[in-house]
Design an enzyme around this catalytic site. Structure first.
Site, mmCIF file in Angstrom:
data_model
loop_
_atom_site.group_PDB
_atom_site.id
_atom_site.type_symbol
_atom_site.label_atom_id
_atom_site.label_comp_id
_atom_site.label_asym_id
_atom_site.label_seq_id
_atom_site.Cartn_x
_atom_site.Cartn_y
_atom_site.Cartn_z
ATOM 1 N N LYS A 22 0.831 -1.204 0.000
ATOM 2 C CA LYS A 22 0.000 0.000 0.000
ATOM 3 C C LYS A 22 0.864 1.252 0.000
ATOM 4 O O LYS A 22 0.654 2.173 -0.794
ATOM 5 C CB LYS A 22 -0.910 -0.023 1.240
ATOM 6 C CG LYS A 22 -2.084 0.924 1.145
ATOM 7 C CD LYS A 22 -2.929 0.874 2.415
ATOM 8 C CE LYS A 22 -3.640 -0.460 2.569
ATOM 9 N NZ LYS A 22 -4.268 -0.608 3.902
ATOM 10 N N ARG A 91 -3.015 3.333 8.625
ATOM 11 C CA ARG A 91 -3.379 2.195 7.772
ATOM 12 C C ARG A 91 -2.259 1.162 7.721
ATOM 13 O O ARG A 91 -1.113 1.499 7.492
ATOM 14 C CB ARG A 91 -3.654 2.685 6.342
ATOM 15 C CG ARG A 91 -4.476 3.944 6.295
ATOM 16 C CD ARG A 91 -4.509 4.540 4.903
ATOM 17 N NE ARG A 91 -5.138 3.675 3.913
ATOM 18 C CZ ARG A 91 -5.160 3.941 2.611
ATOM 19 N NH1 ARG A 91 -4.562 5.036 2.147
ATOM 20 N NH2 ARG A 91 -5.753 3.126 1.773
ATOM 21 N N GLY A 100 -8.305 -7.992 4.671
ATOM 22 C CA GLY A 100 -9.057 -8.116 5.912
ATOM 23 C C GLY A 100 -8.245 -8.563 7.106
ATOM 24 O O GLY A 100 -8.778 -8.749 8.191
ATOM 25 N N MET A 102 -5.313 -7.026 8.431
ATOM 26 C CA MET A 102 -4.826 -5.939 9.273
ATOM 27 C C MET A 102 -5.883 -4.844 9.260
ATOM 28 O O MET A 102 -6.745 -4.812 8.409
ATOM 29 C CB MET A 102 -3.545 -5.377 8.688
ATOM 30 C CG MET A 102 -2.542 -6.446 8.411
ATOM 31 S SD MET A 102 -2.095 -7.298 9.905
ATOM 32 C CE MET A 102 -0.382 -7.323 9.674
ATOM 33 N N ARG A 333 -3.304 -1.227 -6.503
ATOM 34 C CA ARG A 333 -2.383 -2.373 -6.542
ATOM 35 C C ARG A 333 -2.736 -3.202 -7.758
ATOM 36 O O ARG A 333 -3.851 -3.088 -8.302
ATOM 37 C CB ARG A 333 -2.499 -3.219 -5.284
ATOM 38 C CG ARG A 333 -3.815 -3.908 -5.197
ATOM 39 C CD ARG A 333 -4.025 -4.630 -3.899
ATOM 40 N NE ARG A 333 -5.469 -4.755 -3.722
ATOM 41 C CZ ARG A 333 -6.085 -4.925 -2.576
ATOM 42 N NH1 ARG A 333 -5.389 -4.975 -1.475
ATOM 43 N NH2 ARG A 333 -7.384 -5.039 -2.509
ATOM 44 N N HIS A 449 -1.644 -41.965 0.321
ATOM 45 C CA HIS A 449 -1.729 -42.741 -0.920
ATOM 46 C C HIS A 449 -2.824 -42.201 -1.824
ATOM 47 O O HIS A 449 -2.613 -41.930 -3.004
ATOM 48 C CB HIS A 449 -1.996 -44.217 -0.590
ATOM 49 C CG HIS A 449 -2.147 -45.081 -1.807
ATOM 50 N ND1 HIS A 449 -3.373 -45.345 -2.380
ATOM 51 C CD2 HIS A 449 -1.215 -45.685 -2.584
ATOM 52 C CE1 HIS A 449 -3.188 -46.100 -3.444
ATOM 53 N NE2 HIS A 449 -1.896 -46.323 -3.597
ATOM 54 N N GLU A 747 18.409 -42.179 -4.920
ATOM 55 C CA GLU A 747 17.324 -42.012 -3.953
ATOM 56 C C GLU A 747 17.725 -42.427 -2.557
ATOM 57 O O GLU A 747 16.954 -42.277 -1.608
ATOM 58 C CB GLU A 747 16.084 -42.788 -4.415
ATOM 59 C CG GLU A 747 16.338 -44.256 -4.678
ATOM 60 C CD GLU A 747 15.123 -44.977 -5.241
ATOM 61 O OE1 GLU A 747 14.004 -44.473 -5.054
ATOM 62 O OE2 GLU A 747 15.296 -46.036 -5.857
ATOM 63 N N SER A 766 18.561 -40.706 -12.281
ATOM 64 C CA SER A 766 17.242 -40.107 -12.130
ATOM 65 C C SER A 766 16.997 -39.968 -10.629
ATOM 66 O O SER A 766 17.057 -40.954 -9.893
ATOM 67 C CB SER A 766 16.180 -40.992 -12.771
ATOM 68 O OG SER A 766 14.909 -40.426 -12.582
ATOM 69 N N ASP A 771 11.849 -41.102 -2.171
ATOM 70 C CA ASP A 771 12.682 -41.873 -1.249
ATOM 71 C C ASP A 771 13.816 -41.027 -0.700
ATOM 72 O O ASP A 771 14.152 -41.115 0.474
ATOM 73 C CB ASP A 771 13.255 -43.107 -1.965
ATOM 74 C CG ASP A 771 12.381 -44.327 -1.741
ATOM 75 O OD1 ASP A 771 12.091 -44.622 -0.563
ATOM 76 O OD2 ASP A 771 11.986 -44.964 -2.722
ATOM 77 N N CYS A 834 12.374 -38.002 -11.099
ATOM 78 C CA CYS A 834 11.133 -38.715 -11.376
ATOM 79 C C CYS A 834 10.262 -38.850 -10.137
ATOM 80 O O CYS A 834 9.318 -39.606 -10.113
ATOM 81 C CB CYS A 834 11.407 -40.080 -11.985
ATOM 82 S SG CYS A 834 12.313 -41.167 -10.890
ATOM 83 N N TYR A 854 16.018 -33.159 -17.571
ATOM 84 C CA TYR A 854 14.565 -33.283 -17.688
ATOM 85 C C TYR A 854 13.903 -33.468 -16.331
ATOM 86 O O TYR A 854 14.559 -33.837 -15.361
ATOM 87 C CB TYR A 854 14.186 -34.450 -18.608
ATOM 88 C CG TYR A 854 14.520 -35.816 -18.074
ATOM 89 C CD1 TYR A 854 13.626 -36.509 -17.258
ATOM 90 C CD2 TYR A 854 15.738 -36.433 -18.383
ATOM 91 C CE1 TYR A 854 13.930 -37.758 -16.766
ATOM 92 C CE2 TYR A 854 16.050 -37.686 -17.890
ATOM 93 C CZ TYR A 854 15.152 -38.342 -17.079
ATOM 94 O OH TYR A 854 15.452 -39.583 -16.574
#
Ligand code: ADP
Ligand code: MG
Ligand code: MG
Length: 882
Positions: A22, A91, A100, A102, A333, A449, A747, A766, A771, A834, A854
């Protein structure tokens, strides 16, 4: 000593860290020459110091006094001056807008004397003066002194006695002031503070303190806003929309935040102040109607809005006040917008020449794109929410409640829509989850899961709806208020907000999803789809990271291709051993001799081979990384308790196989299966298992012209493990006569730490970050979430689960180390990720910065990954994916 106070003429829009949003934008508008009431901003740094030291930092009071002095000279009156008072608002305003959260106090400087001065200076407008005064006591009492706002509201309602606020006169408001002062005295034991300077300093401290108010803390946690930023405080000279009917206050957008279309959007309220517009005290009029009330003000406002939009080059929202025909700007803003509007506006601004396409891409996020891909409930639908759970996987699903995988599959086969309901799901529920429109569980968090699998499948999921009592055996659940939902009853679940509804809620499809399902071909002229298309094309052209898919079968592979995958980064072979094929794995486990074992393996091989063949065919020469079997074998065997009961009940009649199976289940039982006999360990212990898989891969690859197989060994911790498997695999590949890369997952922390050695035997790495996260933190992923993650989030141990967003400080360092040492050994080492993180925006930016080749993620996350990979390339280090 730092500078704690900035005049509005000193700041600018880039100082949000210091001045808050602000304050920075008030300064920017001031410098643009727009009509902003003069004032100054106390920095968030001052707030941080105040909260730390529990006292105003040294020198702050003097600095405030200097700036106030300057303001008073400029305005020609002093704060609260009895015969002609300067009034100010105090303010709050933090770096990120926290709607809403502050509070703001208006009309500071009024007391029993200056209220008369204000009346006199306003040409005898007593009503206005007393209205302002009662507003001060009300707001001050509520936000600074913590008095229950209902007390004030109640007194006002009583006074109105059904009248409109416009019908109240000066005497009414004067009476209200007396009542309000009584409330303050009752509630605090003290008189309302009459000293204007004390009012200002109390309000300032209260704004500082509101940073730690419970609702602010909760909001920040939800929006992932850091807790240590603090808020700035703006002291702004008052202008008055409550002067009379020639005055008023309003809010406006430069474009429609729902569609992005340009036009006049906003609300205005005559003879009103502050939050009256949004608080709904009277019916507002549309901004358009202001034209008829005060054409010069309206025209000026339109000009200013145009100027702001051109200056910020984005949708702005603004707050303004009209004081007797003079327009004042009180806030602006860059405005919040819906995900759809974000895409449309970004592209509209490109077409209007305001921004380039690079910038357009930075203005949208993968999270927004993901939201656009899900169907949703029609907005105006009216239905009964029976409970709420966690919004685990977005979307809107409607169907009959079913309580088992079998029923789900059975009803779905008849063409019925079902919602699979259970306490929690297991890998065996996969078929049921696939068959269902959505999944509802009463246990488990966002990485349970059900949640992980559902997100992976792009299936709607609400998890952890703890108020539900699910009885699978009785095929029903009970919701609060005694509502019972039995199998076959229709329910609707909203994965975007976690709501569960009784009955059918109408659903609308997502045109963006249809676009991706159509391989990114443009169909009709839907403006949103066009916008998505253009930004996606630019993301693809900009990104360095390739995007691959985690796909275990032909169907996933086909979808992955449609969504733009450049290969399969993870094909899990264990999913190929579920269902009917379990029997074959049982035979393998039970094999008593090497002949029996070979027979069992020989039975599995053709099935594997045909699975691989289909995937290679779908991928048409793109690389396919196949991971050799990873989970412990007992995962494929029957449940111990169930089997013991079965064998016990059968007594002497128990079958030979069941007995042997039971013995095997007992023998294979592990205390910590995730750290047990799995992955490469299994391959080294069970002769012929990996060899069978490699041969199946090789023969399938040979049969499909151009197939590009990559063999991936899971759970390697030492180069020696990998060497054994590699040597055997190379021999088989040579025998069959195909070439394939052989690489490993990284991993286990030891693999990352010894990556330099492991790269001797691996052609690619990869990163299996699920894990790796689990083992780096020592978290049992299936247990910790429900047990204590919410506590950890609350305590701020982490801001987001490390299973959701890659933990850069810990796990990320292992990744960086492995990248560096692996490439030192083998400069052309291929690197990818992965884990679940491959589809998470922040983690994708990390992968880009880490130099991976990748990311691989579930098919439904591919568009998100393409977009974020493009954004990462553009935004660079330290990017903010919020
Ligand atoms: P929020 O952060 O909740 O938007 P603000 O600080 O913007 O709070 O204040 C709320 C409203 O109070 C503003 O929109 C404006 O209408 C009014 N307001 C704030 N300061 C002034 C002022 N100096 N003069 C007149 N009205 C003000
Ligand atoms: Mg505001
Ligand atoms: Mg793993």
């Amino acid at each position: 000593m730092p500078k704690y106070v900035y005049d509005f003429t000193e700041g600018n829009k880039d100082l949000k860290d210091l001045l808050g949003g602000k304050g920075a934008n008030l300064a920017e508008m001031t410098n643009l020459g727009l009509p902003v009431p003069p004032g100054f901003t106390i920095t968030s740094e001052a707030c941080r110091r105040f909260l730390e030291e529990e006292a105003l930092p040294e020198g702050l009071e003097e600095e405030i006094a200097e700036h106030l002095d300057a303001l008073e000279s400029r305005m020609g009156r002093r704060l609260g001056q009895a015969d002609d008072p300067l009034l100010v608002s105090v303010r709050s305003g933090a770096k990120f807008s926290m709607p809403g959260m502050m509070d703001t106090v208006l009309n500071i400087g009024l007391n029993d004397e200056s209220v008369h001065g204000l009346a006199k200076q306003s040409g005898g407008n007593e009503r206005f003066a007393w209205d302002s005064y009662r507003r001060l006591i009300q707001m001050f009492g509520k936000t600074v002194q913590g008095i229950d706002g209902e007390l004030f509201d109640g007194a006002l309602e009583k006074l109105k006695g059904g009248r409109d606020d416009l019908e109240l006169d000066a005497a009414d408001f004067q009476r209200l002031v007396t009542t309000y002062k009584g409330i303050v005295r009752d509630q605090t034991g003290e008189d309302f503070p009459a000293d204007p300077y004390r009012q200002m300093s109390m309000a300032t401290k209260a704004v500082f303190e509101s940073w730690n108010a419970p609702r602010a803390v909760i909001y920040r946690r939800q929006e992932r806003i850091p807790t240590d930023l603090g808020t700035a405080v703006n002291i702004c000279s008052m202008v008055f929309g409550n002067w009379g009917m020639d005055s008023g206050t309003g809010v406006a957008f430069t474009r429609d935040p729902g569609t992005g279309h340009q036009g006049v959007y906003g609300d205005y309220l005559q003879n009103a102040q502050g939050e009256d517009v949004v608080a709904g005290i009277r019916n507002t009029i549309s901004l358009q109607d202001l034209e008829g009330i005060d054409k010069p003000v309206y025209d000026e406002l339109m000009k200013i809005m145009d100027k702001l939009e051109n200056h910020y080059r984005d949708l702005c929202d603004i707050e303004f006040t009209v004081e007797r025909g003079k327009l004042w700007m009180l806030q602006t803003r860059v405005g919040k917008r819906t995900p759809g509007a974000a895409f449309r506006i970004a592209v509209q601004l490109v077409d209007q020449g305001m921004i380039d396409i690079d910038e357009a891409m930075t203005r949208v996020t993968g999270a927004q794109l993901a939201q656009l891909m899900f169907p949703r409930f029609a907005k105006d639908a009216e239905s009964k929410v029976i409970t709420k759970g966690m919004n685990a996987s977005p979307g809107a699903a409607v169907g009959k409640a079913v309580f088992s995988t079998e029923r789900a599959v059975e009803l779905a086969a008849r063409g019925e829509s079902v919602i699979l309901v259970s306490r929690e799901t297991t890998p065996d529920d996969l078929a049921g989850m696939i068959a269902a429109q959505g999944v509802l569980t009463s246990r488990g968090g966002k990485t349970s899961h059900a949640a992980v699998v559902a997100r992976g499948m792009g299936k709607t999921c609400v998890c952890g709806a703890e108020e539900l009592e699910v009885s699978v055996t009785e095929r029903r659940f009970t919701a609060p208020g005694g509502i019972v939902v039995s199998e076959g009853d229709v329910i609707s679940i909203d994965g975007t907000n976690g709501a569960v509804y009784l009955g059918e809620v109408p659903v609308v499809a997502s045109p963006v999803m249809e676009y991706f399902e159509g391989s990114g071909e443009l169909g009709d002229e839907d403006e949103l789809v066009q916008a998505v298309h253009r930004i996606m094309a630019h993301a693809d052209a900009s990104r360095r990271l390739e995007v691959r898919a985690n796909a275990d079968n032909a169907e996933d592979s086909a979808r992955a291709r449609r969504f733009g995958a450049q290969g399969v980064g993870l094909c899990r072979t264990e999913h190929m051993f579920l269902g009917d094929r379990r029997r074959l794995v049982e035979d393998l486990v039970l094999a008593a001799s090497s002949e029996e074992r070979e027979r069992a393996l020989a039975a599995l091989k053709p099935l594997q081979e045909s699975d691989f063949t289909e995937i290679f065919q779908e991928m048409e020469g793109l690389p396919v990384t196949i991971r050799l079997i990873d989970p412990p074998l007992h995962e494929f065997l029957p449940d111990y308790t169930e089997l013991s009961v079965k064998v016990a009940l059968a007594g002497d009649q128990a079958g030979e196989k069941d007995r042997k199976l039971l013995a095997a289940v007992k023998r294979l039982h592990e205390q910590n299966p995730m750290l047990g006999l799995r992955g490469v360990r299994l391959g080294l212990v069970i002769p012929g298992l990996f060899a069978m898989q490699v041969r199946a891969i090789a023969e399938a690859a040979k049969a499909v012209p151009g197939a590009q197989a990559e063999v991936m060994i899971p759970l390697v911790g030492a180069v020696q493990e990998l060497e054994h498997v590699r040597d055997e695999a190379q021999k088989i590949l040579a025998e069959v006569g195909v070439e394939a890369l052989i690489g490993t997952m990284i991993e286990v922390p030891r693999a990352a730490l010894t990556a330099g050695q492991i790269a001797e035997a691996a052609q690619f790495f990869s990163f299996g970050t699920n894990d790796l996260t689990q083992m780096t933190w020592g978290f049992s992923r299936d247990d910790v979430e429900a047990a204590f993650f919410s506590k950890y989030l609350e305590l701020g141990v982490f801001g987001v689960s490390p299973f959701e967003t890659l933990d850069r400080d810990g796990v990320g360092r292992l990744v960086l180390l492995a990248v560096e040492e692996g490439r030192r050994t083998r400069p052309d080492l291929k690197l990818g990720i992965c884990g679940e993180h491959g589809g998470d925006p922040d983690s994708i930016h990390f992968c880009h910065q880490a130099g991976l080749d990748y990311v691989s993620c579930s098919p439904f996350r591919i568009p998100v990954a393409r977009l974020e990979a493009g954004r990462a390339a553009l935004i660079g280090a330290g990017s903010d994916t919020r």
